[in-house]
Design a protein around this motif. Structure first.
Motif: not given
Length: 381
Positions: A343-349
């Motif tokens: 659900e994150s918009h930032k890969i890996g976060t």
């Protein structure tokens, strides 16, 4: 805590705070997450998250020259200092073993030698590059042998996981690019393995997925073990390849689309994670033309996983083994803060999707976040 014995989810009250819109999800540190929930066909909970990013490593970019002698190839040094330091050195071991045993037994047609010179950071020279660099695994046909690339997880204790890579495979026909879990056994029919294998002799929209072993003791193919899937994007293009290994099934995705699911002989026991690029000159791998090469290029690797302890592997040997295993658990079985990388918009976060389940929800069953929210709604009626 390892959720390897699923039971029903229990709701004891309504104190749980659930965030319902993706825009409400807060970026958070992994240390603030009790567990991670995945999306997809079979959503599951995992206790750990790791992310390896190869997109901005220009200071380590170095393409080693091919080494034409098999012994020198095996003894090659690491391609750059990146592979000597954390986080790589804590997690992965680059291999230098060869297939001479397989060659002697007639299972291979060509000597294959793994070399550290074939695992390196390369510059992204795409016309409109999405990264500065990427990790490269190279396999190349020399006059007398095939040089190959493999790196293995140092832990042998991954016990169910969701592994994702942003990668592509390019180059000559006659090679295999693979990502797989591996549990060694002296009996080939007892090896536990969940494979993603790209054969460069296949059409670029075809990938083979397997829960090994795929052959019986009598040498007959086990049809239930393997699926040759048509995928939505060519493996020559950048795509997110994902495997979800859960207690009952192994499921594979390409760019979020379920392309294969196998419940037959799903791996059961703790395992390694392995990546390789190779060929043995057989009909199955293909026989690469002398001087040709093929490459698996990876921008990032992401792992969500449960673990059974401190099992490790010899990082520079073809002997894969587990030592000193122990059961690793948290102080209790509560999963109070639930996070998601999907659900994150930032890969890996990770982002926080359930902020407080301390008095209401104990997670024993791999229900997805949406299912947990529906359960809460029904409880309110």
């Amino acid at each position: 805590m390892a959720f390897t014995n699923p039971r029903s989810c229990l709701l004891a009250g309504l104190a749980m705070t659930v965030l319902t819109k993706a825009d409400d999800f807060q970026e958070t540190s992994d240390n603030d997450c009790d567990c991670f929930v995945t999306n997809g066909t079979n959503a599951h909970y995992f206790t750990n998250h790791k992310f390896y990013d190869f997109r901005s490593l220009s200071e380590y970019a170095n393409v080693p020259e091919p080494i034409n002698d098999p012994q020198d190839s095996s003894n090659a040094p690491l391609a750059s200092d990146y592979f000597k330091q954390s986080p790589w050195s804590d997690s992965w071991g680059i291999q230098a073993w060869d297939n001479s045993v397989n060659l002697q037994e007639g299972e291979a047609k060509l000597l294959m030698v793994n070399s550290a010179s074939n695992v390196y950071i390369g510059k992204n020279k795409d016309p409109d590059p999405a990264s500065d660099t990427f990790l490269t695994l190279r396999t190349m046909r020399h006059d007398e042998f095939q040089s190959a690339a493999e790196f293995e997880s140092i832990p042998c204790s991954y016990h169910f996981l969701s592994a994702r890579i942003y990668a592509r495979t390019v180059g000559a026909k006659g090679a295999i690019a693979a990502m797989f879990t591996y549990r060694k056994s002296d009996d080939p029919n007892l090896i536990q393995e969940a494979d993603l294998e790209i054969r460069t002799i296949d059409p670029p929209d075809t990938i083979q997925y397997t829960n090994q072993p795929s052959y019986s003791r009598t040498g007959d193919a086990v049809s239930q073990a393997t699926q040759n899937a048509t995928v939505p994007r060519s493996w020559e293009e950048w795509s997110v390849h994902r495997v979800d290994w859960n207690p009952k099934t192994t499921t594979w995705y390409v760019d979020g689309q379920n392309v294969s699911q196998i419940g037959f002989q799903t791996p059961r026991d703790p395992a390694q994670v392995i990546f390789n690029m190779w060929s043995e000159g057989t009909a199955w791998t293909g026989n690469m033309t002398r001087g040709d090469a093929a490459y698996m290029q990876i921008q990032w690797i992401e792992l969500l996983y449960n673990s059974t302890g401190d099992a490790t592997t010899n990082s520079n040997s073809n002997v894969r083994h587990a030592v000193g295993t122990r059961l690793a658990r948290r102080k209790d079985d509560a999963c109070n803060k639930v996070c998601s990388v999907d659900e994150s918009h930032k890969i890996g976060t990770a982002v926080l999707v359930v902020s407080d389940a301390s008095s209401t929800m104990r997670v024993y069953s791999p229900l997805g976040f949406a299912a947990a929210f529906l359960i809460m709604l029904f409880a309110m009626v």
